[in-house]
Design a protein around this motif. Structure first.
Motif, PDB file in Angstrom:
ATOM      1  N   ILE A  67      -3.609 -33.600  18.805  1.00 55.13           N
ATOM      2  CA  ILE A  67      -3.395 -33.045  20.145  1.00 55.13           C
ATOM      3  C   ILE A  67      -3.797 -34.063  21.203  1.00 55.13           C
ATOM      4  CG2 ILE A  67      -4.131 -31.234  21.741  1.00 55.13           C
ATOM      5  CD1 ILE A  67      -4.394 -29.373  19.320  1.00 55.13           C
ATOM      6  N   ASP A  68      -4.877 -34.800  20.968  1.00 54.95           N
ATOM      7  CA  ASP A  68      -5.276 -35.857  21.905  1.00 54.95           C
ATOM      8  C   ASP A  68      -4.181 -36.900  22.070  1.00 54.95           C
ATOM      9  OD1 ASP A  68      -7.773 -34.773  22.457  1.00 54.95           O
ATOM     10  OD2 ASP A  68      -8.776 -35.872  20.840  1.00 54.95           O
ATOM     11  N   LEU A  69      -3.471 -37.209  20.992  1.00 54.67           N
ATOM     12  CA  LEU A  69      -2.427 -38.235  21.039  1.00 54.67           C
ATOM     13  C   LEU A  69      -1.177 -37.751  21.767  1.00 54.67           C
ATOM     14  CD1 LEU A  69      -2.687 -39.448  17.327  1.00 54.67           C
ATOM     15  CD2 LEU A  69      -3.438 -40.720  19.343  1.00 54.67           C
ATOM     16  N   ILE A  70      -0.799 -36.502  21.574  1.00 52.22           N
ATOM     17  CA  ILE A  70       0.479 -36.001  22.101  1.00 52.22           C
ATOM     18  C   ILE A  70       0.313 -35.345  23.469  1.00 52.22           C
ATOM     19  CG2 ILE A  70       2.478 -34.539  21.615  1.00 52.22           C
ATOM     20  CD1 ILE A  70       2.075 -36.890  19.685  1.00 52.22           C
ATOM     21  N   PHE A  71      -0.737 -34.560  23.649  1.00 53.23           N
ATOM     22  CA  PHE A  71      -0.923 -33.799  24.884  1.00 53.23           C
ATOM     23  C   PHE A  71      -2.197 -34.174  25.637  1.00 53.23           C
ATOM     24  CE2 PHE A  71       1.220 -31.011  21.741  1.00 53.23           C
ATOM     25  CZ  PHE A  71       2.426 -30.838  22.382  1.00 53.23           C
ATOM     26  N   GLY A  72      -3.051 -34.983  25.033  1.00 53.25           N
ATOM     27  CA  GLY A  72      -4.377 -35.195  25.595  1.00 53.25           C
ATOM     28  C   GLY A  72      -4.619 -36.562  26.187  1.00 53.25           C
ATOM     29  N   PHE A  73      -5.879 -36.966  26.204  1.00 54.54           N
ATOM     30  CA  PHE A  73      -6.286 -38.155  26.960  1.00 54.54           C
ATOM     31  C   PHE A  73      -5.829 -39.460  26.306  1.00 54.54           C
ATOM     32  CE2 PHE A  73      -9.448 -38.209  23.733  1.00 54.54           C
ATOM     33  CZ  PHE A  73     -10.056 -39.464  23.740  1.00 54.54           C
ATOM     34  N   LYS A  74      -5.447 -39.426  25.031  1.00 52.58           N
ATOM     35  CA  LYS A  74      -4.935 -40.620  24.363  1.00 52.58           C
ATOM     36  C   LYS A  74      -3.423 -40.771  24.508  1.00 52.58           C
ATOM     37  CE  LYS A  74      -8.537 -40.800  20.796  1.00 52.58           C
ATOM     38  NZ  LYS A  74      -8.785 -40.796  19.331  1.00 52.58           N
ATOM     39  N   GLN A  75      -2.826 -39.952  25.373  1.00 54.31           N
ATOM     40  CA  GLN A  75      -1.372 -40.012  25.544  1.00 54.31           C
ATOM     41  C   GLN A  75      -0.933 -41.245  26.324  1.00 54.31           C
ATOM     42  OE1 GLN A  75       1.190 -37.881  28.600  1.00 54.31           O
ATOM     43  NE2 GLN A  75       1.220 -36.365  26.956  1.00 54.31           N
ATOM     44  N   ARG A  76      -1.718 -41.658  27.290  1.00 52.48           N
ATOM     45  CA  ARG A  76      -1.321 -42.781  28.145  1.00 52.48           C
ATOM     46  C   ARG A  76      -2.554 -43.519  28.652  1.00 52.48           C
ATOM     47  NH1 ARG A  76       1.991 -39.696  32.676  1.00 52.48           N
ATOM     48  NH2 ARG A  76       2.385 -41.848  33.301  1.00 52.48           N
ATOM     49  N   GLY A  77      -2.320 -44.691  29.241  1.00 53.66           N
ATOM     50  CA  GLY A  77      -3.413 -45.470  29.788  1.00 53.66           C
ATOM     51  C   GLY A  77      -4.145 -46.291  28.742  1.00 53.66           C
TER      52      GLY A  77
END
Length: 968
Positions: free
Chosen positions: A497-507
């Protein structure tokens, strides 16, 4: 493998060829519009001032508003025999848990464009329409429909685009106080080829949606701009509208909220995905294991803007398993699972090192435009790749490939090979879609499409499944779904979920997690409206539409919380060993030889911590089930025993020639388990947990009386509230209430079923069809309203079952016919019967069939049918036989345990038998034969599930798990 260069090469050439022609056509249209505007007098209508919408919503509802936490399993609808994909399930239903694809028998070329069909039933004929035909009314097209009394215009929006899975249509949207009208002004455009769809008739289509059916409104993106809305309706129809800019979208939403009548609208006012996620409280529900992993992922997709109406933003699900070669699948072994802490592109270290090296070599790109993966985990190509065997995706794939199927070696034909490609190819990092957990039809080439032959001379037909699936798509879906709900996935899902919708999605966090995609896939990366070069703008639009879009970021800063540890007690019949089950016969009971009543228990119902036993002499006995910390998980206490006032309407009396006054004997009428239902009053669903006290809003509904009526009593006072004939011509044989307590179905001697709403005027008004609405005007009772009359049988109805998660009613009749209908539309889907000679399930009217006695529906899209010959059949809603068994007895009751694949049956042999639903393998037998036939069953959802068994002698038995054994 320069993805940016490749995408421009694919799009620029074609765009340059068509640009000049499109520009000329656009100028012609603008000139025509200008001429029309100059020639007419604007229609004057006073509009109310806009209301400022407060970002803080006052709703106290828990969960994702517009999404039922109890009813969230998903899928598309499919057919059974010819494999045609039908849009019979709307986006709302797919999100709310239709785990099966249900084909309604309509060709998909029609259903995919259903939103643009002509609603002639409420439209005035052209010959009857004379008002304002002189061109003075710009909304004359809308006035050809029948308007409600007092309906007034609120606002018009021009242009808007209606987006569906297959095409887009430009037109004018007219918002009135009670309806939404659409007038097509542009051509229907194919979403894959961007070309005009040639149709037989050139007449533009008008469409109307009633706002009293509107249940949810959610903000959506289109071309990475927050300029769209998706509307969901009670009749399971969805509508995706993109406006001419963000301001137009927000104005429509404000007018809809402030100036229109939408009594069922329940979504929060904010259109921001992050605000919706924060207010939904869904994370807490998932952490407490109140909702499943599937439900949570589906809800996150919907909140993040993913939709079944736009193929460029299709819902995304994770790869779960990494083992596609073993003969058996051990879900307790963590080695069979994919690493959920990494994106697909980072699972293979060797491939990842190549991608990082390429990333470091992108010196000519600005830092914000550099990327690791040139392709995306979700794109139209990915969806069409997986769903190539189902319409309309087959036709869309052919359109994308210039009128033919793609090279056979590039098609989806091997599950293990697909996983291997996603782990080795530098251009293949795709994730899965919801259908891999819900829809076995996607693996079968039921239409016999000519998919070609590979370079190794292998013909492509059905998808090759892993050995552990035993060649069965249904078995693959079952095990894949179990894997999704496993302990390993539950404990690690928050990383994905962090990868797709969370803080690991961008930046920077995305870069550190090796989760960086092309910059044009992210929201806010480019403002298309500010690009002045038309060719460059069209190239960017083509990239956005074809190469994948990243969902809206729901959690921008902190990691997603992990799930709570699993409860040791678990559920009664699935998580515990059957050796730990014990059957207890409470000493103090109202029924039995020494009790207040000796008649059999006809029905068992639970409301909170109260168990109701309804005896065949119409005695209503209640018991309290309180949690306990001792060896017994509950305390059983007597509460009340009373008899219904209408009891005299159900009893047969025998008077002897020499009998004395008052000495006549009585014999109760034949009441069955489906002669009773318990509703919960108002618009509230069934009470759960340690619950609420039973009050005057709780209703007992019963049938089987001499007068052929359904009687409605107060559970608290036993006062007779209503005496409903129900519109049936003859007696009413059976009734069944939906799990949410809102919809009732009755089956009658007249071979019809009728659907009713229980004390929910707004829902009744939304889904009632015109014919039934005219009949209801003569009815005196408004609390229980008939919505649909379901046709399809020719002999009396024997049994019914209802499932609002799947939006289906299944009914069985004396001649063996089994009919499937939609609930909210009332539409007939199909008729099945089981051949008496061969035992095969056939999709046609009954011929030499076996009469049906009992029906139950499972949320995975199958139902269980018990026939009078003693056989038990598990059948998919698409008409496919999954398994069957000869029980050697006639059953009186059967129940599917909530959120499980466990079936419990009871009948004339006096034993309650527990079966696994997918193969009908006997798991456990509970012997209560000393009390006679088993007449009723119920599962009480207290802190620990309890199986309640009612017997012919009036005694009640309770099956529970021993805590001492389970701990030891």
């Amino acid at each position: 493998d320069d993805h940016a260069s490749a995408s421009y090469e694919l799009t620029l050439g074609k765009e340059r060829e068509t640009y000049q022609r499109e520009e000329e056509e656009r100028l012609d249209r603008e000139l025509s519009k200008s001429a029309i505007r100059a020639a007419i007098v604007p229609y004057n209508e006073t509009l109310e001032a806009d209301e400022d919408l407060d970002e803080e919503d006052e709703s106290d509802n828990e969960g994702f508003l517009g999404w039922d936490a109890k009813a969230a399993d998903d899928s598309l609808l499919s057919d059974g025999e010819d494999g045609i994909e039908v849009d019979g399930l709307s986006t709302t239903q797919r999100a709310n848990g239709s785990e099966a694809k249900v084909d309604n028998g309509v060709g998909n070329s029609e259903s995919a464009d259903r939103e643009f069909t002509d609603d002639s039933w409420d439209r005035i004929e052209q010959s009857e329409f004379d008002a304002d035909e002189n061109g003075l009314d710009p909304f004359a097209w809308a006035r050809k429909f029948i308007w409600s009394e007092g309906e007034r215009i609120v606002q018009s929006f021009d242009p808007v685009i209606i987006v569906s899975i297959r095409n887009t249509v430009e037109g004018v949207l007219l918002l009135t106080s009670q309806c939404l009208y659409f007038h097509q002004t542009g051509d229907k455009i194919d979403v894959m080829t961007k070309e005009k769809i040639e149709e037989g008739s050139e007449e533009k289509i008008d469409k109307v949606w009633k706002l009293n059916r509107l249940t949810d409104v959610h903000g959506r993106r289109y071309m990475l701009k927050a300029q769209a809305l998706e509307l969901f309706f009670a009749d399971m129809e969805g509508l995706f509208i993109t406006f001419d800019g963000i301001k137009a979208r927000d104005l429509f939403h404000a007018k809809l909220r402030g100036n229109c009548k939408a009594p069922l609208l329940r979504s929060i006012k904010s259109l921001s995905p992050r605000s919706l996620f924060k207010k939904s409280k869904l994370s807490e529900l998932w952490k407490k294991r109140k909702i499943s992993n599937f439900q949570y992922i589906m809800a996150l997709n919907l909140m993040a803007g993913r939709t079944f109406s736009d193929i460029t933003q299709y819902p995304v699900f994770p790869w779960i398993l990494a083992d596609y070669t073993s003969e058996t699948l051990d879900l307790s072994d963590h080695r069979v699972y994919r690493d959920l802490t990494k994106p697909v592109g980072a699972l293979n270290p060797d491939r990842l090192s190549q991608l990082i090296e390429r990333y470091n070599d992108l010196d000519g790109f600005p830092e914000e435009e550099k990327f690791l993966f040139g392709s995306h985990y979700s794109s139209p190509g990915v969806v069409l790749h997986y769903l190539i065997r189902q319409e309309p995706f087959t036709s869309m794939h052919i359109s994308l490939q210039s009128g033919r199927f793609d090279c056979a070696d590039r098609l989806f034909f091997d599950m293990g090979g697909c996983w291997k490609s996603c782990n080795t190819s530098t251009s293949d990092v795709k994730e899965l879609i919801p259908e891999f957990f819900t829809c076995p039809e996607i693996f079968t080439n039921t239409n016999n499409f000519p998919l070609g032959v590979t370079q190794t001379k292998m013909p492509i037909d059905n998808v090759k499944l892993p050995p552990w699936a035993k060649g069965s798509p249904h078995e693959f879906i079952r095990l894949h779904r179990l894997a999704l709900e496993s302990d390993y996935v539950s404990n690690n899902l928050h990383h994905w979920i962090d990868l797709i919708f969370g803080f690991k999605q961008r930046g920077s966090a995305a870069l550190s997690a090796h989760n960086l995609f092309h910059y044009l896939s992210y929201e806010g990366a480019v403002d298309i409206d500010k690009i002045t070069d038309d060719i460059e703008r069209k190239a960017i639009e083509g990239h956005i539409q074809n190469f994948g879009q990243t969902p809206s970021q729901l959690i921008p800063k902190e990691p997603h919380p992990s799930i709570n540890p699993k409860d040791i007690d678990g559920t009664l019949l699935e998580d515990l060993c059957y050796e730990n089950l014990h059957c207890n016969l409470p000493k103090k009971q109202f029924g039995g030889p020494k009790g207040s009543t000796t008649s059999s228990i006809a029905s068992l119902n639970t409301v909170g911590d109260t168990l109701f036993a309804i005896h065949s002499d119409l005695s209503l006995c209640s018991y309290k089930l309180h949690p306990s910390r001792g060896s017994m998980p509950y305390q059983f206490k007597q509460d009340k025993c009373r008899r219904l006032e209408s009891r005299h309407m159900s009893l047969s009396y025998f008077i002897g020639a020499d009998s004395k006054p008052g000495s006549q004997s009585t014999k109760a009428s034949t009441f069955r388990e489906d002669s009773f239902a318990m509703a919960f009053g108002g618009t509230t669903a069934a009470t759960t947990g340690n619950g609420s006290n039973v009050d005057d809003s709780h209703l007992l509904l019963s049938c089987g009386y001499f007068d052929g009526c359904v009687k409605v009593h107060s559970v608290d006072t036993l006062q007779l509230y209503h005496n409903l004939k129900g519109g049936h011509r003859g007696g009413i044989n059976c009734i069944k209430l939906s799990s949410d307590g809102e919809i009732l179905v009755t089956g009658g001697e007249d071979a019809t079923c009728r659907l009713w709403t229980i004390d929910h005027d707004a829902l009744a008004s939304a889904i009632t069809d015109g014919f039934v609405e005219s009949l209801n005007r003569e009815a005196e009772d408004d609390e229980i309203s008939c919505c649909h009359v379901l046709l399809g049988h020719v002999t009396p109805i024997c049994c019914v079952a209802i499932c609002t998660k799947l939006d289906v009613v299944v009914s069985g009749s004396e001649d063996g016919s089994i009919c499937v209908h939609n609930i909210r539309s009332g539409e007939f889907i199909r008729s099945l019967h089981i051949d008496a000679a061969t035992g095969e399930v056939r999709e046609s009217c009954a011929r030499d069939a076996i009469s049906v006695k009992l029906l139950e529906i499972h949320f995975n899209g199958s139902f269980v049918a018990h026939l009078v010959d003693g056989s038990l059949h598990v059948i998919s809603l698409n008409g496919e036989s999954l398994c069957n068994k000869d029980l050697g007895e006639s059953l009186n009751a059967m129940v599917i345990c909530p959120d499980s694949e466990i079936l419990v049956t009871g009948g004339e042999l006096g034993c309650a038998r527990i079966y696994s639903l997918h193969d009908l393998r006997l798991q456990c037998t509970v012997d209560v034969e000393s009390h006679g036939d088993i007449t009723s069953l119920a599962v009480a959802s207290t802190e620990s599930q309890l199986l309640c068994i009612g017997s012919d002698d009036g005694m009640l038995s309770i099956v529970h798990a021993s805590r001492e054994d389970s701990k030891g």
